[in-house]
Scaffold this active site. Structure first.
Site, mmCIF file in Angstrom:
data_model
loop_
_atom_site.group_PDB
_atom_site.id
_atom_site.type_symbol
_atom_site.label_atom_id
_atom_site.label_comp_id
_atom_site.label_asym_id
_atom_site.label_seq_id
_atom_site.Cartn_x
_atom_site.Cartn_y
_atom_site.Cartn_z
ATOM 1 N N ASN A 1 0.824 -1.204 0.000
ATOM 2 C CA ASN A 1 0.000 0.000 0.000
ATOM 3 C C ASN A 1 0.864 1.261 0.000
ATOM 4 O O ASN A 1 0.587 2.225 -0.715
ATOM 5 C CB ASN A 1 -0.907 0.022 1.234
ATOM 6 C CG ASN A 1 -2.070 -0.940 1.138
ATOM 7 O OD1 ASN A 1 -2.363 -1.482 0.072
ATOM 8 N ND2 ASN A 1 -2.733 -1.172 2.254
ATOM 9 N N HIS B 1 -15.503 2.737 -15.127
ATOM 10 C CA HIS B 1 -15.292 1.967 -13.901
ATOM 11 C C HIS B 1 -16.524 1.156 -13.514
ATOM 12 O O HIS B 1 -16.476 0.342 -12.604
ATOM 13 C CB HIS B 1 -14.921 2.944 -12.768
ATOM 14 C CG HIS B 1 -14.449 2.297 -11.511
ATOM 15 N ND1 HIS B 1 -15.146 2.359 -10.324
ATOM 16 C CD2 HIS B 1 -13.345 1.564 -11.242
ATOM 17 C CE1 HIS B 1 -14.495 1.710 -9.381
ATOM 18 N NE2 HIS B 1 -13.407 1.213 -9.903
ATOM 19 N N TYR C 1 -12.221 -10.069 -1.963
ATOM 20 C CA TYR C 1 -12.882 -8.773 -1.862
ATOM 21 C C TYR C 1 -14.347 -8.978 -1.508
ATOM 22 O O TYR C 1 -15.017 -9.837 -2.074
ATOM 23 C CB TYR C 1 -12.817 -8.013 -3.193
ATOM 24 C CG TYR C 1 -11.474 -7.445 -3.556
ATOM 25 C CD1 TYR C 1 -10.296 -7.953 -3.014
ATOM 26 C CD2 TYR C 1 -11.367 -6.404 -4.459
ATOM 27 C CE1 TYR C 1 -9.066 -7.436 -3.365
ATOM 28 C CE2 TYR C 1 -10.137 -5.875 -4.818
ATOM 29 C CZ TYR C 1 -8.987 -6.401 -4.268
ATOM 30 O OH TYR C 1 -7.772 -5.872 -4.626
ATOM 31 N N ARG D 1 -14.008 2.307 4.493
ATOM 32 C CA ARG D 1 -12.816 1.472 4.697
ATOM 33 C C ARG D 1 -11.541 2.297 4.718
ATOM 34 O O ARG D 1 -10.673 2.078 5.548
ATOM 35 C CB ARG D 1 -12.709 0.421 3.594
ATOM 36 C CG ARG D 1 -11.393 -0.363 3.643
ATOM 37 C CD ARG D 1 -11.389 -1.515 2.684
ATOM 38 N NE ARG D 1 -11.611 -1.125 1.307
ATOM 39 C CZ ARG D 1 -10.633 -0.768 0.464
ATOM 40 N NH1 ARG D 1 -9.381 -0.726 0.872
ATOM 41 N NH2 ARG D 1 -10.920 -0.463 -0.789
ATOM 42 N N HIS E 1 -15.109 -3.874 0.006
ATOM 43 C CA HIS E 1 -15.009 -3.185 -1.279
ATOM 44 C C HIS E 1 -16.356 -2.706 -1.808
ATOM 45 O O HIS E 1 -16.408 -1.917 -2.749
ATOM 46 C CB HIS E 1 -14.358 -4.137 -2.298
ATOM 47 C CG HIS E 1 -13.974 -3.515 -3.586
ATOM 48 N ND1 HIS E 1 -14.644 -3.761 -4.777
ATOM 49 C CD2 HIS E 1 -12.989 -2.647 -3.899
ATOM 50 C CE1 HIS E 1 -14.070 -3.085 -5.750
ATOM 51 N NE2 HIS E 1 -13.065 -2.396 -5.250
#
Length: 798
Positions: free
Chosen positions: A161, A555, A588, A681, A709
């Site tokens: 990350n 997306h 996820y 999150r 997610h």
């Protein structure tokens, strides 16, 4: 004294970057009166398709440019779709509905109380909020109640990350600082101040990471007979084995690069491990500098197993840099090795594209990906033991500032712990395995029924990873590909796996003569190269491949199946919160709505016509679609709750909450007495619990075994409540520069399930992280909501 060097890019070893890139462009609000240009490739069965030049559409500059603190995103191009059969399909009479307003389904206008003034300091800083998120990931690694190898995995996730944060976020701040780009965003810190605070917080986080690994995880792994060892800890037999490995696998590919007036400082590729070596002549003389790149095509750790006298298996892992360092004498024959130190450079991972100039997006993107490794450096990680004069040389030659340097005690680049996590077969040190449950409505009875027959009965809401992706969404696409009555399949592909059964099904459908239209987002950040490959595979099979809209990244997660049933056409749909990616569907947490509802089918038909053709559709029946409708639709629904007052309710579950207009609407809802529950999150720029501003707002973050997610929105209580799911986070890039879709969930069983999960997440006895108005996150004890869902959904199905 080290000899001075000139800068240069001489490195005979392949330096293709292991970093990943993102695209960039100008951020503007989309103009509903204009349609972006598009790039399309159209394939024919059995014949590779040639790219056709896109017809460029000149758009006037939007009058109200969006000012954001993030790296701007460049998106896609599409062309005339008349030849690929994506014109609007005639809907049966039962499906025709009045066209609502552009924000989506029309909302009842209710009087809204006069807004109170909002304080200037009402936003938390986005970048620092992201660091707080990664600190929460680190907290999971520090939790001794977590299985040992899962703790090691969280350290690897934390490190990965942070790499991405520097490649994208910090790189964007540095670019703003260098170019002097103006920032008018409320509460936004100047780039210089942000970079200073980032450096300070990152240094503290890296110290925590190193401490938990050196003092807790590594010793506990050793107690479980899993050791990361140094060369000096090997016995003679192990050393001889490693010498052979060095001669056969490593030595032939190593290339020491001297730095002197005849050899300029070499290019250091992003995220590669390197040894800075200082040598001199055996009889004395000046110190000389050389660099050795650690090969990225060999494992980071070499495994050495042994069995103890009592029969226990001991797993020992030697870092590859230790093996190279032990054999430096072979690389610098006749020289004295004075010192050596490990270092690592992180580079800007942006991809620069001019979509108005480039005629072939794939070729332009491939060209920029090849150039990506030359991005400017943004971070230098060095071993804590590095000498000052070697560090000074690296900083000077890489043209970096002192605050770009991170001294790392212990092992550098803990992303390598993934190798140990995946390579050690110790189920007792990991989370218990589970098999996702087949949704009850897809369970095979005595008389098997197709997905289509089930969807004609009612909508089905699947919740991954608790519900199986393969027996629901994947089966939906595979049955559509094999069904002779299916006429067309249309799907948006943002990310997928390396061996994608979804792509295989689409190829089979095209080869069977069905019309297959796939919008492949070739600029999906960090998956550009893979998606270019998928696009070409689909083209060769005869699929119509579209790359999207200029200035917008696609997306949305949508699929449309058009089926001939008797003398009429029926449309079957999937709208989800996650990608068509079978592997991440087990990691996820995401929702997907499968439906044969005529309104959703008509909406997806309209949406695909926007994506593939020149349709200017901005209004839908059961969808909210960005960039025109998601922000407006959410704000309208929050305003409805404000008008209701203390009996109102807003619940939102997203990955990130940054958009100021939506945040201000939530503040006003709180001031009106509306209860606001937020499950965020990652990044949250809203301050909860501030008197007279956000007293009625609670913010929680759920982190754990699965990556939360899904994006879920609830407005209202009881029978009047509206539930929505979709692909959009509440960020500028999602709401202004992406095509996103939210779908309203109306099936009673599905809405009840969403209500049940939202209630679980906000329950007083649920464990989670909670945010305070000062921007601090605190972990509250309680039951694990993911484990509770595993027991309720998966265990019940067994």
């Amino acid at each position: 004294m080290l000899r001075p060097a000139r800068t240069g890019h001489d490195d005979p070893v392949d330096e293709s970057s292991t970093g990943r890139s993102r695209s960039r462009g100008t951020a503007q609000r989309s103009d509903p009166a204009s349609t972006p240009a598009r790039t399309t490739r159209s394939g024919s069965t059995g014949t590779p398709a040639r790219a056709r030049r896109a017809t460029k559409v000149t758009r006037p500059a939007a009058p109200d440019p969006v000012t954001v603190s993030e790296v701007t995103v460049n998106e896609i191009t599409v062309e005339d779709s008349a030849t690929i059969g994506t014109t609007t399909e005639a809907a049966p009479a039962a499906e025709r509905r009045p066209v609502p307003q552009p924000s989506g389904p029309a909302e009842e206008a209710l009087p809204v109380p006069e807004a109170k003034p909002l304080p200037e300091d009402r936003y938390l800083n986005r970048e620092l909020s992201w660091l707080d998120f990664n600190a929460r990931v680190l907290t999971l690694a520090e939790d001794r109640a977590t299985p040992l190898l899962e703790r090691a995995k969280f350290l690897a996730i934390f490190a990965s990350n942070l790499d991405e944060f520097y490649m994208v976020r910090v790189a964007g701040l540095k670019r703003r600082l260098q170019t002097g780009l103006p920032v008018r965003r409320p509460g936004f810190l100047p780039p210089t101040e942000q970079l200073e605070q980032i450096a300070e917080q990152t240094s503290a986080l890296m110290a925590r990471q190193s401490r938990v690994f050196a003092e807790e995880i590594a010793p506990t792994m050793a107690e479980e007979h899993i050791h990361i060892v140094r060369w000096s800890e090997l016995d003679p037999a192990e050393r001889e084995k490693m010498r052979a490995s060095f001669r056969e696998q490593i030595f032939p590919v190593l290339t020491p690069l001297a730095v002197d007036p005849a050899h300029p400082f070499p290019y250091i590729s992003g995220l590669s491990l390197n040894l800075a070596v200082v040598v001199r002549e055996q009889d004395g003389g000046p110190e000389l500098f050389a660099r050795i790149k650690v090969p990225n095509n060999v494992p980071r750790f070499f495994a050495l197993d042994r069995v103890t006298r009592d029969g226990a298996r001991v797993m020992r892992f030697l870092p590859v840099e230790e093996l190279i360092a032990a054999h430096l004498g072979q690389l610098f024959s006749g020289m004295q090795v004075v010192e050596h130190h490990l270092f690592r450079v992180t580079r800007n991972a942006e991809v620069e594209l001019d979509e108005d100039r480039d005629e072939d997006l794939l070729q332009a993107l491939e060209r920029e990906l090849a150039r990506r490794r030359f991005g400017p450096p943004v971070r230098l990680e060095v071993a804590a033991s590095i000498s000052d004069h070697v560090l000074e040389l690296l900083v000077r030659e890489l043209d970096m500032d002192a605050h770009d340097v991170l001294r790392v005690p212990g092992l550098l680049d803990l992303t390598a712990l993934w190798q140990i996590y995946n390579g050690v077969d110790r189920p007792d040190l990991k989370d218990p395995p589970f098999v996702p449950a087949t949704h009850p409505h897809f369970a095979e009875g005595e008389t098997p029924r197709s997905v289509f027959a089930r969807l004609r009965d009612h909508d089905i809401l699947v919740h991954h990873p608790y519900h199986s992706f393969s027996t629901s969404v994947q089966r939906f696409i595979e049955q559509a590909a094999a069904d002779p009555n299916v006429l067309a399949i249309k799907l948006t592909l943002y990310r997928t796996s390396g061996d994608s059964p979804i792509v295989d099904a689409l190829v089979d459908a095209a080869e069977a003569g069905k019309q297959v239209v796939v919008l492949v987002e070739v600029k999906a950040r960090f998956d550009e190269k893979a998606n270019i490959g998928w696009a070409r595979t689909l083209e060769r099979a005869g699929c119509h491949v579209v790359y999207g809209l200029v200035g917008l990244k696609t997306h949305t997660k949508t699929a449309l199946v058009v089926r001939q049933e008797g003398n009429h056409i029926r449309r079957y749909c999937h709208v989800g919160t996650g990608n068509y990616h079978p592997k991440t569907a087990r990691l996820y947490e995401d929702y997907g709505l499968l439906t044969a509802d005529p309104e959703v089918g008509a909406d997806l038909t309209d949406l695909f016509n926007v994506l593939t053709g020149y349709s200017r559709q901005t209004s839908y029946r059961r969808l909210l679609v960005a960039p025109h409708g998601v922000r407006r639709g959410i704000v309208e629904r929050i305003n409805r709750e404000i008008a209701i007052g203390p009996e109102g309710l807003v619940q939102i579950k997203v990955n990130s909450l940054v958009d100021e207009e939506i945040i201000d609407s939530l503040y006003r809802a709180s001031q009106a007495g509306v209860r606001v529950d937020l499950i965020v999150r990652g990044i949250c720029a809203l301050r909860p619990g501030v008197p007279d501003l956000s007293d009625n707002i609670r913010v929680r973050s759920v982190l754990g075994r699965f990556l939360e997610h899904s994006r879920v929105f609830r407005f209202g209580r009881g029978a009047a409540a509206q539930y929505w799911i979709g692909s959009a986070d509440l960020m500028h890039r999602n709401l202004d520069r992406r095509v996103e879709a939210l779908v309203q969930v109306t099936d009673p069983a599905s809405t009840e399930e969403l209500n049940r999960v939202l209630t679980l997440m906000m329950s007083e006895d649920t464990g989670a992280f909670e945010l305070t108005g000062s921007g601090q996150w605190h972990r509250r004890p309680g039951r694990n909501p993911q484990e509770a869902l595993l027991r309720r959904i998966v265990d019940r199905a067994e």
